[in-house]
Design a protein around this motif. Structure first.
Motif, PDB file in Angstrom:
ATOM      1  N   SER A  33     -49.281 -33.342   0.668  1.00 62.79           N
ATOM      2  CA  SER A  33     -48.897 -34.355   1.642  1.00 62.79           C
ATOM      3  C   SER A  33     -48.470 -33.693   2.949  1.00 62.79           C
ATOM      4  CB  SER A  33     -47.733 -35.195   1.091  1.00 62.79           C
ATOM      5  OG  SER A  33     -47.190 -36.003   2.106  1.00 62.79           O
ATOM      6  N   PRO A  34     -48.836 -34.282   4.105  1.00 58.22           N
ATOM      7  CA  PRO A  34     -48.411 -33.717   5.393  1.00 58.22           C
ATOM      8  C   PRO A  34     -46.972 -34.045   5.747  1.00 58.22           C
ATOM      9  CG  PRO A  34     -49.724 -35.682   5.760  1.00 58.22           C
ATOM     10  CD  PRO A  34     -49.741 -35.434   4.270  1.00 58.22           C
ATOM     11  N   ALA A  35     -46.287 -34.804   4.907  1.00 55.20           N
ATOM     12  CA  ALA A  35     -44.895 -35.175   5.172  1.00 55.20           C
ATOM     13  C   ALA A  35     -43.978 -33.970   5.000  1.00 55.20           C
ATOM     14  CB  ALA A  35     -44.470 -36.300   4.238  1.00 55.20           C
ATOM     15  N   THR A  36     -42.778 -34.075   5.569  1.00 48.84           N
ATOM     16  CA  THR A  36     -41.732 -33.078   5.370  1.00 48.84           C
ATOM     17  C   THR A  36     -40.730 -33.638   4.373  1.00 48.84           C
ATOM     18  OG1 THR A  36     -42.004 -32.307   7.642  1.00 48.84           O
ATOM     19  CG2 THR A  36     -39.974 -31.676   6.503  1.00 48.84           C
ATOM     20  N   VAL A  37     -40.386 -32.833   3.370  1.00 45.06           N
ATOM     21  CA  VAL A  37     -39.538 -33.324   2.281  1.00 45.06           C
ATOM     22  C   VAL A  37     -38.374 -32.364   2.051  1.00 45.06           C
ATOM     23  CG1 VAL A  37     -39.460 -34.055  -0.134  1.00 45.06           C
ATOM     24  CG2 VAL A  37     -41.577 -34.346   1.188  1.00 45.06           C
ATOM     25  N   TRP A  38     -37.177 -32.933   1.930  1.00 46.55           N
ATOM     26  CA  TRP A  38     -35.997 -32.165   1.545  1.00 46.55           C
ATOM     27  C   TRP A  38     -35.501 -32.656   0.194  1.00 46.55           C
ATOM     28  CZ3 TRP A  38     -36.904 -33.405   6.598  1.00 46.55           C
ATOM     29  CH2 TRP A  38     -36.841 -32.364   7.534  1.00 46.55           C
ATOM     30  N   HIS A  39     -35.122 -31.724  -0.636  1.00 49.13           N
ATOM     31  CA  HIS A  39     -34.457 -32.044  -1.901  1.00 49.13           C
ATOM     32  C   HIS A  39     -32.960 -32.064  -1.619  1.00 49.13           C
ATOM     33  CE1 HIS A  39     -33.913 -31.965  -6.315  1.00 49.13           C
ATOM     34  NE2 HIS A  39     -32.815 -31.281  -6.035  1.00 49.13           N
ATOM     35  N   VAL A  40     -32.296 -33.194  -1.890  1.00 51.31           N
ATOM     36  CA  VAL A  40     -30.872 -33.318  -1.600  1.00 51.31           C
ATOM     37  C   VAL A  40     -30.132 -33.707  -2.874  1.00 51.31           C
ATOM     38  CG1 VAL A  40     -31.314 -33.952   0.808  1.00 51.31           C
ATOM     39  CG2 VAL A  40     -30.994 -35.755  -0.904  1.00 51.31           C
ATOM     40  N   VAL A  41     -28.871 -33.288  -2.943  1.00 47.15           N
ATOM     41  CA  VAL A  41     -28.035 -33.549  -4.113  1.00 47.15           C
ATOM     42  C   VAL A  41     -26.777 -34.271  -3.661  1.00 47.15           C
ATOM     43  CG1 VAL A  41     -26.781 -32.540  -6.055  1.00 47.15           C
ATOM     44  CG2 VAL A  41     -28.908 -31.471  -5.252  1.00 47.15           C
ATOM     45  N   ARG A  42     -26.474 -35.381  -4.319  1.00 47.28           N
ATOM     46  CA  ARG A  42     -25.274 -36.142  -4.004  1.00 47.28           C
ATOM     47  C   ARG A  42     -24.061 -35.522  -4.702  1.00 47.28           C
ATOM     48  NH1 ARG A  42     -25.957 -42.336  -4.894  1.00 47.28           N
ATOM     49  NH2 ARG A  42     -26.155 -41.691  -7.072  1.00 47.28           N
ATOM     50  N   GLY A  43     -22.984 -35.345  -3.941  1.00 47.52           N
ATOM     51  CA  GLY A  43     -21.826 -34.657  -4.471  1.00 47.52           C
ATOM     52  C   GLY A  43     -21.095 -35.400  -5.564  1.00 47.52           C
ATOM     53  N   SER A  44     -21.060 -36.723  -5.517  1.00 45.24           N
ATOM     54  CA  SER A  44     -20.244 -37.485  -6.455  1.00 45.24           C
ATOM     55  C   SER A  44     -20.733 -37.410  -7.894  1.00 45.24           C
ATOM     56  CB  SER A  44     -20.157 -38.948  -6.012  1.00 45.24           C
ATOM     57  OG  SER A  44     -21.453 -39.540  -6.011  1.00 45.24           O
ATOM     58  N   ASP A  45     -22.054 -37.282  -8.075  1.00 45.93           N
ATOM     59  CA  ASP A  45     -22.588 -37.290  -9.446  1.00 45.93           C
ATOM     60  C   ASP A  45     -23.740 -36.313  -9.664  1.00 45.93           C
ATOM     61  OD1 ASP A  45     -24.500 -38.525  -7.908  1.00 45.93           O
ATOM     62  OD2 ASP A  45     -24.517 -40.422  -9.023  1.00 45.93           O
ATOM     63  N   ASN A  46     -24.021 -35.469  -8.659  1.00 50.96           N
ATOM     64  CA  ASN A  46     -25.113 -34.485  -8.734  1.00 50.96           C
ATOM     65  C   ASN A  46     -26.487 -35.141  -8.897  1.00 50.96           C
ATOM     66  OD1 ASN A  46     -23.555 -32.120  -8.418  1.00 50.96           O
ATOM     67  ND2 ASN A  46     -22.976 -32.163 -10.590  1.00 50.96           N
ATOM     68  N   ALA A  47     -26.590 -36.405  -8.526  1.00 52.98           N
ATOM     69  CA  ALA A  47     -27.894 -37.064  -8.565  1.00 52.98           C
ATOM     70  C   ALA A  47     -28.807 -36.441  -7.515  1.00 52.98           C
ATOM     71  CB  ALA A  47     -27.739 -38.562  -8.315  1.00 52.98           C
ATOM     72  N   ARG A  48     -30.090 -36.313  -7.867  1.00 57.32           N
ATOM     73  CA  ARG A  48     -31.057 -35.637  -7.002  1.00 57.32           C
ATOM     74  C   ARG A  48     -31.985 -36.662  -6.355  1.00 57.32           C
ATOM     75  NH1 ARG A  48     -34.653 -32.692  -9.350  1.00 57.32           N
ATOM     76  NH2 ARG A  48     -34.625 -33.959 -11.229  1.00 57.32           N
ATOM     77  N   PHE A  49     -32.264 -36.430  -5.078  1.00 57.42           N
ATOM     78  CA  PHE A  49     -33.138 -37.312  -4.322  1.00 57.42           C
ATOM     79  C   PHE A  49     -34.067 -36.477  -3.447  1.00 57.42           C
ATOM     80  CE2 PHE A  49     -29.131 -39.433  -5.102  1.00 57.42           C
ATOM     81  CZ  PHE A  49     -29.505 -40.696  -5.550  1.00 57.42           C
ATOM     82  N   HIS A  50     -35.120 -37.120  -2.976  1.00 56.43           N
ATOM     83  CA  HIS A  50     -35.975 -36.516  -1.960  1.00 56.43           C
ATOM     84  C   HIS A  50     -35.842 -37.336  -0.678  1.00 56.43           C
ATOM     85  CE1 HIS A  50     -38.850 -34.260  -4.904  1.00 56.43           C
ATOM     86  NE2 HIS A  50     -37.687 -33.670  -4.746  1.00 56.43           N
ATOM     87  N   LEU A  51     -35.572 -36.644   0.398  1.00 50.40           N
ATOM     88  CA  LEU A  51     -35.536 -37.243   1.731  1.00 50.40           C
ATOM     89  C   LEU A  51     -36.840 -36.851   2.414  1.00 50.40           C
ATOM     90  CD1 LEU A  51     -34.254 -38.635   4.138  1.00 50.40           C
ATOM     91  CD2 LEU A  51     -32.919 -36.570   4.576  1.00 50.40           C
ATOM     92  N   LYS A  52     -37.661 -37.845   2.688  1.00 45.75           N
ATOM     93  CA  LYS A  52     -39.025 -37.591   3.150  1.00 45.75           C
ATOM     94  C   LYS A  52     -39.234 -38.201   4.519  1.00 45.75           C
ATOM     95  CE  LYS A  52     -43.770 -38.028   1.384  1.00 45.75           C
ATOM     96  NZ  LYS A  52     -44.581 -38.455   0.217  1.00 45.75           N
ATOM     97  N   THR A  53     -39.758 -37.403   5.456  1.00 48.53           N
ATOM     98  CA  THR A  53     -40.093 -37.917   6.777  1.00 48.53           C
ATOM     99  C   THR A  53     -41.609 -37.928   6.933  1.00 48.53           C
ATOM    100  OG1 THR A  53     -39.878 -35.706   7.773  1.00 48.53           O
ATOM    101  CG2 THR A  53     -37.948 -37.137   7.818  1.00 48.53           C
ATOM    102  N   ALA A  54     -42.132 -39.064   7.332  1.00 53.78           N
ATOM    103  CA  ALA A  54     -43.573 -39.241   7.464  1.00 53.78           C
ATOM    104  C   ALA A  54     -44.079 -38.563   8.732  1.00 53.78           C
ATOM    105  CB  ALA A  54     -43.920 -40.716   7.482  1.00 53.78           C
ATOM    106  N   PRO A  55     -45.331 -38.104   8.734  1.00 53.24           N
ATOM    107  CA  PRO A  55     -45.888 -37.440   9.912  1.00 53.24           C
ATOM    108  C   PRO A  55     -46.283 -38.404  11.029  1.00 53.24           C
ATOM    109  CG  PRO A  55     -47.534 -37.540   8.188  1.00 53.24           C
ATOM    110  CD  PRO A  55     -46.259 -38.059   7.583  1.00 53.24           C
TER     111      PRO A  55
END
Length: 296
Positions: A33-55
């Motif tokens: 994918s040409p998008a930019t993606v960051w893997h982020v972790v929430r401090g309260s419960d260590n839940a994992r998410f992807h923050l994705k910005t479209a091109p």
């Protein structure tokens, strides 16, 4: 100079307003994918998410539409879940899937067949998700013609890497593609099914990266697989379509051959521009295989 691997402050602020304080943010390597993606972790419960910005705004619109209207049909755990979007930042927050891209995993032949059988079921659900509007149906029907119309440009870029016989063959494929007008439509992934599959050690894969998703002839989704894996492992192809629930019709088989050839020419041209000899050689192999299949 700003470090491109750091999550920009405006994006971090938006993400933390949505999720809560983050304890980690790591930019992921570029994939299909040409998008930019960051893997982020929430401090309260260590839940994992992807923050994705479209091109582009178009990619943002396509992907958010997919997650809202088609991806839920795949069922829980089979695709990321959309948590939040920001049109201002062309960004979205998605739940992170476990495992690794299927293309990075070494599997036995038997395991690969099982995974692709389940992937076929998953793709069938996607293809049947939603109902196209009149405009979407018209655009879907026009997609194949646009791919055919691009063939002369790619052939010109390929230059003397295509013989006169090659050039004629490519133009025949493009012309033939334009007269195939009864191709089944559906909501496709659009970005290369194999590249979008993720595997976490079970037989059930998940599907991600929907920034090219749209209504189109469903056969378009099989081009990348026919270009590579299926040519080398036909039993994996059989397993996929067993899961998909049907084989391709006669016109779809013809379309897949044409689309695969045109994809090879495009890959050859782009490989030459990037000086990517591996891509050039792969494209050449595919073209020669297709020519031998039709007796050219």
């Amino acid at each position: 100079m700003t470090d491109p691997n750091l999550l920009p402050a405006p994006l971090r602020s938006w993400a933390e307003n949505t999720l809560g304080a983050l304890t980690a943010a790591r930019r992921l390597p570029s994939g299909s994918s040409p998008a930019t993606v960051w893997h982020v972790v929430r401090g309260s419960d260590n839940a994992r998410f992807h923050l994705k910005t479209a091109p582009s705004p178009g990619a943002f619109t396509r992907e958010t539409f997919a997650y809202r209207h088609a991806v839920p049909a795949l069922g829980p755990g089979n695709a990321p879940r959309l948590v939040a979007t920001s049109a201002r930042h062309l960004a979205m927050i998605l739940t992170a899937l476990p495992g690794a891209p299927l293309t990075q995993v070494r599997l036995t032949e038997a395991a690969l067949r099982t995974v692709h059988w389940r992937a076929g079921m998953l793709v069938a659900e996607l293809h049947q998700a939603g109902r196209p509007t009149t405009t979407a149906r018209r655009e879907a029907a026009a997609l194949v013609s646009r791919l055919a119309d691009a063939a002369p440009r790619h052939a010109e870029t390929a230059g003397d890497r295509l013989s006169a016989e090659d050039h004629k063959f490519v133009m025949v494929l493009a012309d033939h593609l334009c007269v195939l007008d009864r191709l089944p439509l559906g909501f496709i992934h659009g970005g290369g099914i194999e590249a979008g599959l993720r595997w976490s050690g079970t037989a059930r894969p998940a599907l991600q990266d929907f920034d090219r998703a749209r209504f189109a002839p469903v056969v378009v989704d099989f081009v990348h697989l026919a270009y590579g894996l299926w040519a080398e492992r036909p039993r994996v192809r059989t397993a996929f379509f067993d899961g998909y629930g049907r084989t391709l019709g006669a016109e779809e088989r013809q379309a897949l051959r044409c689309l695969t050839g045109l994809h090879a020419v495009r890959s050859l041209a782009e490989g030459l521009v990037r000086a990517d000899q591996v891509a050039v050689d792969s494209a050449r192999t595919v073209l020669d295989r297709l020519k031998s299949e039709v007796g050219v």
